[in-house]
Enzyme design. Structure first.
Site, PDB file in Angstrom:
ATOM      1  CD  GLU A   1      -2.345   1.314   2.796  1.00 47.54           C
ATOM      2  OE1 GLU A   1      -2.483   0.301   3.512  1.00 47.54           O
ATOM      3  OE2 GLU A   1      -2.596   2.469   3.203  1.00 47.54           O
TER       4      GLU A   1
ATOM      5  CG  ASP B   1       0.298   6.867  -0.944  1.00 49.75           C
ATOM      6  OD1 ASP B   1      -0.822   7.392  -1.029  1.00 49.75           O
ATOM      7  OD2 ASP B   1       1.317   7.468  -0.582  1.00 49.75           O
TER       8      ASP B   1
ATOM      9  CD  GLU C   1      -3.258   4.417  -1.361  1.00 55.01           C
ATOM     10  OE1 GLU C   1      -3.120   5.614  -1.676  1.00 55.01           O
ATOM     11  OE2 GLU C   1      -3.130   4.003  -0.184  1.00 55.01           O
TER      12      GLU C   1
END
Lengths: 247, 247
Positions: A65, A69, A139
């Site tokens: 993630e 991101d 993400e």
């Protein structure tokens, strides 16, 4: 016709029925077969069901993630840079934050069917993580695609699959209750130097209150207040719009 | 031997002596010839000397800086992800902010010779923009390289040229001893009044970056950065220890 270069994986490895289901779901979401399925399996593991690995880290999607991101941020930054050659960086940053904020990503995650692949423990799930469960997993999926297929393919997924079908960019830009971007645009047109300054941060026991001030051509105008710098600037911008009759 | 595919540019376009100087400086910084020199010329233009274009936007490096910042963030995110397979995302985010904070980038910019290519108006320059002049221009240069040569080449520049020669990652990661307690002890012994103040909180999507300042007898000394107030104070304390030779 039988493909000549059938991936080795599909010859030597037989998938469990759960894995087969994941592959089918991924093909529908990503539009392409995964090379390294393990990456995608990890991307679906919410921290509530994370198992400890032998190396003292939890096997959850949080590291992916973090990576996804950053990749998503870069892709959206470039998308807006190219789409709006005459908007300045302040506005681009502002539009980007409307696209990649927690709520927007969570909605996108739901729309593309992240709910069909994410694994989590409904009992452990807190209300906070619930709000971002699909967005966080989206993400992580982006991080997995990046590692599995590289930057270009990942960018293509984000723009052609994720945004083209599920995000109305024009709507996001039009729908602008945002006073800060209004005032930025106005200052640009009028060739005025605009500056926001955080002039006070009041620390209370459980929260901070920010005071922001708008400066135009070095002259201080309105103060705004809020529980974050962003909210204080928004408040100061709204007051400035009213004071200067900025439409 | 004469290259067969000599770029059209070098056949049809003759460069001014200023442009030639820029090309030579860029080759030394980037390690490669630019394809589209205009991108790099724009990257060197600080907003203090920005000219207005015909479309109501200023021709400065700020849009490229916005783009470069996002690309740099993604490259550093992946670098740390790969380098530390057993560190969790919180630590990776923290290390990343130590690499890409304003001061660190400004130092990197100076080290690779951004001062030889940036153009700015020394009279208009405020003390704030001075602190980030080289770092901002470095980000703009990264944006230009990305647009000129693509993601892979840009990532190579960041890792092989920028970091490999000018950034000691191991030094950055090494766990800090407690500098804040050292400085407190020192101040007590010397009978000096010591104060820490949070002077800025930059809010990003997933984290906040704090800037703390050390005051000794009311006089401001060093700034520190970090993802928490504590870490920013620790960073500011470390710098103060170095500056004042506190053992």
């Amino acid at each position: 016709m039988y493909p000549i270069f059938k991936p080795l994986r599909s010859i030597f490895k037989s998938y469990s029925s759960k894995e087969k289901k994941l592959i089918i779901a991924l093909e529908s979401i990503v539009g392409d077969k995964p090379y390294n399925l393990d990456l995608y399996k990890l991307a679906t593991q919410h921290s509530s069901i994370a198992k400890a690995s032998g190396f003292g880290i939890k096997l959850s999607n949080e590291r992916l993630e973090y990576l996804g991101d950053a990749i998503l941020g870069a892709v959206v930054a470039e998308l807006l840079f190219q789409k709006f050659p005459f908007k300045d960086e302040g506005i681009l940053t502002e539009i980007r934050s409307r696209i990649v904020n927690r709520e927007s990503l969570n909605n996108l995650g739901k729309k593309i069917g992240i709910n069909n692949i994410v694994e989590f423990d409904a009992h452990k799930k807190t209300s906070l993580s619930h709000k971002s469960l699909y967005g966080d997993t989206l993400e992580a999926l982006i991080g997995a695609i990046y590692l599995d297929k590289g930057f270009i393919a990942c960018k293509k997924f984000i723009i052609k699959k994720l945004f083209a079908h599920h995000l109305d960019l024009d709507e996001i830009i039009k729908d602008d209750p945002n006073f800060k971007s209004r005032i930025i645009e106005w200052a640009q047109k009028q060739n005025k130097e605009l500056k926001f300054e955080t002039v006070e941060i009041k620390t209370e026991k459980n929260y901070k209150e920010f005071t922001s001030q708008v400066f135009i051509n070095g002259q201080s105008l309105c103060n705004g207040f809020g529980l974050s710098k962003k909210k204080a600037e928004q408040d100061a911008s709204q007051k400035t719009c009213v004071q200067l009759n900025i439409p």
